[in-house]
Design an enzyme around this catalytic site. Sequence first.
Site, PDB file in Angstrom:
ATOM      1  N   GLU A  19       0.815  -1.216   0.000  1.00 14.40           N
ATOM      2  CA  GLU A  19       0.000   0.000   0.000  1.00 14.40           C
ATOM      3  C   GLU A  19       0.847   1.263   0.000  1.00 14.40           C
ATOM      4  O   GLU A  19       1.711   1.464   0.860  1.00 14.40           O
ATOM      5  CB  GLU A  19      -0.921   0.018   1.223  1.00 14.40           C
ATOM      6  CG  GLU A  19      -1.815   1.246   1.273  1.00 14.40           C
ATOM      7  CD  GLU A  19      -2.838   1.201   2.396  1.00 14.40           C
ATOM      8  OE1 GLU A  19      -3.641   2.139   2.497  1.00 14.40           O
ATOM      9  OE2 GLU A  19      -2.837   0.215   3.177  1.00 14.40           O
ATOM     10  N   LYS A  49      -8.634  -0.498   1.100  1.00 15.04           N
ATOM     11  CA  LYS A  49      -9.700  -0.873   2.021  1.00 15.04           C
ATOM     12  C   LYS A  49     -10.570  -1.893   1.316  1.00 15.04           C
ATOM     13  O   LYS A  49     -11.096  -1.637   0.232  1.00 15.04           O
ATOM     14  CB  LYS A  49     -10.544   0.338   2.436  1.00 15.04           C
ATOM     15  CG  LYS A  49      -9.986   1.084   3.622  1.00 15.04           C
ATOM     16  CD  LYS A  49      -9.968   0.201   4.847  1.00 15.04           C
ATOM     17  CE  LYS A  49      -8.986   0.693   5.882  1.00 15.04           C
ATOM     18  NZ  LYS A  49      -8.655  -0.374   6.834  1.00 15.04           N
TER      19      LYS A  49
END
Length: 335
Positions: free
Chosen positions: A135, A151
Site C-alpha cells: 500500500e 480498504k
Amino acid sequence: MGGILATGLADVTSDLGALESRGWWAVVVTYEGKVTCARFDRVGPGAHPGGRWVAPGEWDTSLDEAAYVRGVQRIRDAIAEGIVYQANLCRVMSAPMGRGADMAGLGLRLSERHPAPYAMTLRVPGLEVASASPELYLARDGDVVESRPIKGTGRTEDDLLPKDRAENVMIVDLVRNDVGRVAEAGSVTVPELCAVERHPGLVHLVSTVRARTAPGKGWPELLEATFPPGSVTGAPKSSALDLLDELEPVPRGPYCGAIGWVDADSRRGALAVGIRTFWAEEGLLRFGTGAGITWGSEPAREWRETELKAARLLEVAAGDGGAGQDLAERGAARS
C-alpha cells in the site's frame, strides 16, 4: 527496496526537514510518530543482501480472538453513537527471535516468496525492519503527490462485500481532505476508485488520490497533514485515534506507520503504509495485522480477516512452506 541497494550509512536524524536537503534517505515513521531518516552514500541497483534466517518461536498476540471481537463490538457501538464511521482495529503479534537470525535473511525470503510493490528491508543502529507492504501512503514527484489507500480484503474478488466498498469510499474522502490541506486549491482528484488488485493469497480494493502541492509545502508539511495514514486509522480520524488508543493495549510501532525512501536531490520519493511488516524489538520479532470496522462488520469475520492478512507472511517467517494454514493451528491466537 525495489531493486535499489543503499549502503554506506552517512547520517541518521529524526528531523523530517532533512528530506528537503540533499541525498538519498531511507525513512521509517512509527505509528506513534517516532521518525528515523537514514542517509546513505552509495545507492544504486543491486541484489537483496543475504543473511541467515532462523524461524522465530511461538507467536503471541496483543488481542486474542475474544478481546478482538469485543473491540469490534465496541467500535460498532461507537458508530451507533455517531462517534466514528469507521475504525481500523489492530493487534500486534510477537515471537522470540531465532538465535542468530539476521533481518536481512527475512527480507530476502519475503522478496522471493511474498513480493510486494513497496517492499523494503532496513537495518540501521537501533532499527531493523523487513516489510512487504502493498500500500502506497504517499508518493511525490516534484509537486505532484499521490496516495493509494487500500480498504476491502478477501481471498478472491467474490469475497468482497458492499461493506468493503463503503469502507474504501469513506477512507478516500478522508485522504482527499488530508491531502487537500497542503494542496493547491482544486488540484485534488480521484483517478481510480475501488479498483481490484491481486496480491499473494488475497485481493484488495484500492483507490488513487492525486494532487499538486501548494508552494512551499514539502515532506514535513505532507506528513503533518496526513499522518497517520487514513486507511489504518478511521474516520473521523481524530475520534478514531482516541477510540483505538482505548482498545489497543500495545504500541503499533512501525506497523501502520510510514516506510520508504526519499531522494531529496530529485524531489522524488515513495512512502508505504507499514503493513505486512516485521520488526525486531527487545529480542522479539513483531508483526501487526488488523481490519477496518464499519457498522456492517461481523466481529468473527473481522477476526478471520486479520488471520488471512497474516497467514502467508508468518509462513514465510516460519520457513515451513505451508499455504493457507490457519493461524490458530500455530498458536498465534493465544494472548
